[in-house]
Design a protein around this motif. Structure first.
Motif, short mmCIF file in Angstrom:
data_model
loop_
_atom_site.label_atom_id
_atom_site.label_comp_id
_atom_site.label_asym_id
_atom_site.label_seq_id
_atom_site.Cartn_x
_atom_site.Cartn_y
_atom_site.Cartn_z
N ILE A 197 97.57 40.10 4.63
CA ILE A 197 97.18 41.45 4.22
C ILE A 197 96.91 42.32 5.44
O ILE A 197 97.37 43.47 5.52
CB ILE A 197 95.95 41.41 3.29
N LEU A 198 96.17 41.79 6.41
CA LEU A 198 95.87 42.55 7.62
C LEU A 198 97.14 42.88 8.40
O LEU A 198 97.30 44.00 8.93
CB LEU A 198 94.89 41.77 8.50
N LEU A 199 98.06 41.92 8.47
CA LEU A 199 99.33 42.18 9.16
C LEU A 199 100.14 43.26 8.44
O LEU A 199 100.71 44.16 9.08
CB LEU A 199 100.14 40.88 9.23
N ALA A 202 98.61 46.58 9.16
CA ALA A 202 98.95 47.02 10.52
C ALA A 202 100.37 47.57 10.59
O ALA A 202 100.63 48.60 11.23
CB ALA A 202 98.78 45.85 11.49
N ILE A 203 101.31 46.89 9.90
CA ILE A 203 102.70 47.37 9.90
C ILE A 203 102.80 48.72 9.20
O ILE A 203 103.47 49.63 9.68
CB ILE A 203 103.60 46.32 9.21
N VAL A 204 102.11 48.86 8.06
CA VAL A 204 102.15 50.14 7.33
C VAL A 204 101.56 51.26 8.19
O VAL A 204 102.10 52.36 8.26
CB VAL A 204 101.39 50.02 5.99
N MET A 205 100.42 50.97 8.85
CA MET A 205 99.79 51.99 9.69
C MET A 205 100.72 52.39 10.83
O MET A 205 100.86 53.58 11.15
CB MET A 205 98.47 51.45 10.24
N ALA A 206 101.34 51.39 11.47
CA ALA A 206 102.26 51.70 12.58
C ALA A 206 103.44 52.52 12.09
O ALA A 206 103.88 53.47 12.75
CB ALA A 206 102.74 50.40 13.23
#
Length: 512
Positions: free
Chosen positions: A43-45, A48-52
């Motif tokens: 979930i955290l990964l 992070a991908i969505v935010m990037a």
């Protein structure tokens, strides 16, 4: 012999549920804990991908952070110049980047200046919206001090000076009326080559004679010339590279047209206009028998080999004329105009879309249509809708720029220009009158206009910005620019009152 094994008191035997440390995955509780940790990591990964991705998308759409930490949307601006590099000033502040480059700027209105030592500045106020991508790839920096070199004295006043569409060939009439010289502007050090039309290609006159360019063919080798003699006119297809093959079209095709134009800019295909009948015919050197195309044509402009934009009084209401577009075998009714004596028609394509411009001098307006045939095909019961109307009092000239991005209409020093790409219109009056006998300005390239004023060549951007007076020029001849725009060629008077062909450098010596 018997081996006696002593019972062990190891806890592994005492606890029947003991699981070796290396086999924790068999423990349901630890397996659950492991899965929770693993799932949380996924979930955290993903976050992070969505935010990037969002950050990259926002940056690609011009979003950034202001000085106070607020989110702002930038615009992307491309700057190029000739020559380059040139320094870039935005609101008076020097930027680290030089042309040719791109930069992000917050949405707003800016004063931009491009500067290079030895050249006049190029300046413009630009308005940038967030997410916009603007291209300023046309700025031209002219030297502050121009250096002009005499190329050749003219023994007499030339009857014609014309340049090929690719800007390589400059033809100047010199000597007898059928004699010309050809300059290769791509190789200016080469001597001019003679070009003598055969005696049979023109009619011998008993009085004064004139030459006028009708049109260059798309091969940059053939040019349609209008020869005036004894109050009459004939058309000659001149062959630049093999002048002996030049032909008199009036005699070859047995015609006497009021106007002759090229079909699809091919040197061997023509449209014949008969002023007496107002009829338009097509003919070619391969098929020399004229074929009727249209009747009652008052003005026309052709495009490709099957498209004719024309004005007719056939079927028009009283006091009106009709604008029609013949595309292949289909005719479209575009609009009506007030009947009069002066009409303006032009058409071309820009980015694959056809644009049509029509107007009447008495109406003081020019209407611009985006693909009227497509409009009428999609909605045959409707009328074509213009995308822009340009207004100039007693408008008498209409011309698309070399790139077709701009449409210019004019009467003397009064101009209106429409920018197709950016959907903007400009109306202005220059403070430089046109020297006679010029009837109108000309496009220097895809972005600049020019004409002779006060015996100087005047050049300015499409919207009248960055106006400059350059070298001495004769208003009877259109100056010619080298293919790379490093030189401009003009006929100018010398101290003896005769004309010289001059070459003026558009680069300072250090840049040549």
């Amino acid at each position: 012999m018997y081996l006696h094994l002593k019972p062990s008191c190891d806890s592994r035997q005492v606890n029947p549920y003991w699981i070796p440390p290396t086999m924790d995955y068999l423990d349901p509780k630890k397996e659950l804990r492991h899965n929770v940790i693993l799932f949380t990591g996924y979930i955290l990964l993903a976050v992070a991908i969505v935010m990037a991705t969002l950050i990259l998308l926002k940056l690609s759409y011009g979003f950034g952070l202001g000085k106070d930490g607020t989110v702002i949307q930038n615009g992307l601006v491309y700057f190029s110049s000739q020559p380059h590099p040139a320094s870039i000033y935005v609101d008076g502040q020097l930027k680290t980047s030089k042309t040719n480059t791109r930069m992000l700027l917050p949405a707003g209105i800016y004063d931009v200046k491009l500067a290079r030592s030895g050249y006049g500045d190029w300046q413009r106020k630009i308005e940038l919206d967030g997410g916009d991508v603007e291209h300023f790839d046309y700025p031209f920096l002219f030297p502050k001090s121009l250096v002009t070199t005499k190329l050749q004295a003219q023994p007499a006043v030339p009857a014609l000076m014309t340049q090929s569409p690719d800007r390589r060939w400059l033809i100047v009439q010199q000597g007898a009326i059928n004699e010309f010289v050809v300059y290769d502007l791509k190789n200016p050090a080469k001597p001019a080559a003679p070009m003598a039309l055969p005696a049979g290609s023109i009619t011998k006159a008993t009085a004064g004679e004139t030459w006028q360019l009708a049109e260059w063919a798309d091969d940059n080798n053939h040019l349609l010339l209008q020869h005036g003699f004894d109050g009459r006119t004939e058309y000659v297809m001149a062959n630049r590279s093999e002048p002996a093959l030049s032909v008199n079209l009036n005699t070859t095709l047995a015609i006497n047209p009021a106007k002759l134009t090229l079909n699809n800019r091919k040197y061997d295909q023509y449209y014949i206009y008969d002023a007496a009948t107002a009829g338009l015919q097509s003919v070619s050197l391969k098929t020399p028998v004229p074929a009727s195309l249209l009747a009652r044509v008052l003005a026309y402009k052709t495009y490709d080999n099957d498209t004719v934009l024309y004005i007719t009084d056939s079927g028009a209401p009283a006091g009106k004329v009709l604008v029609k577009l013949l595309a292949g075998s289909k005719t479209y009714n575009i609009r009506s105009l007030p009947a009069g004596t002066g009409y303006l028609v032009d058409l071309t394509t820009y980015s694959g879309t056809m644009y049509v411009a029509v107007g009447a001098t008495s109406d003081n307006r020019v209407f611009i249509y985006k693909d009227p045939a497509d409009q009428l095909n999609r909605q045959p019961d409707h009328v074509a809708v213009s995308s822009q109307v340009l207004r100039v009092e007693a408008v008498n000239y209409l011309k698309f720029s070399d790139t077709a991005q701009y449409i210019m209409v004019e009467n003397g020093s009064h101009f209106a220009v429409y920018d197709i790409e950016n959907k903007k219109a400009y109306n202005y009056t220059t403070n430089l009158p046109l020297d006679a006998p010029q009837a109108h300005a000309q496009w220097m390239d895809g972005n600049r206009l020019l004409y002779v004023s006060g015996a100087k060549l005047a050049v300015f951007d499409y919207d009248n910005a960055n106006s400059r007076l350059l070298m001495t020029a004769n208003s009877g001849y259109l100056p010619a620019f080298a293919p790379d725009f490093k030189f401009v060629y003009s006929l100018a008077p010398n101290a003896a009152g005769q004309l010289d062909l001059d070459q003026t450098a558009l680069l300072i010596p250090a840049d040549q």
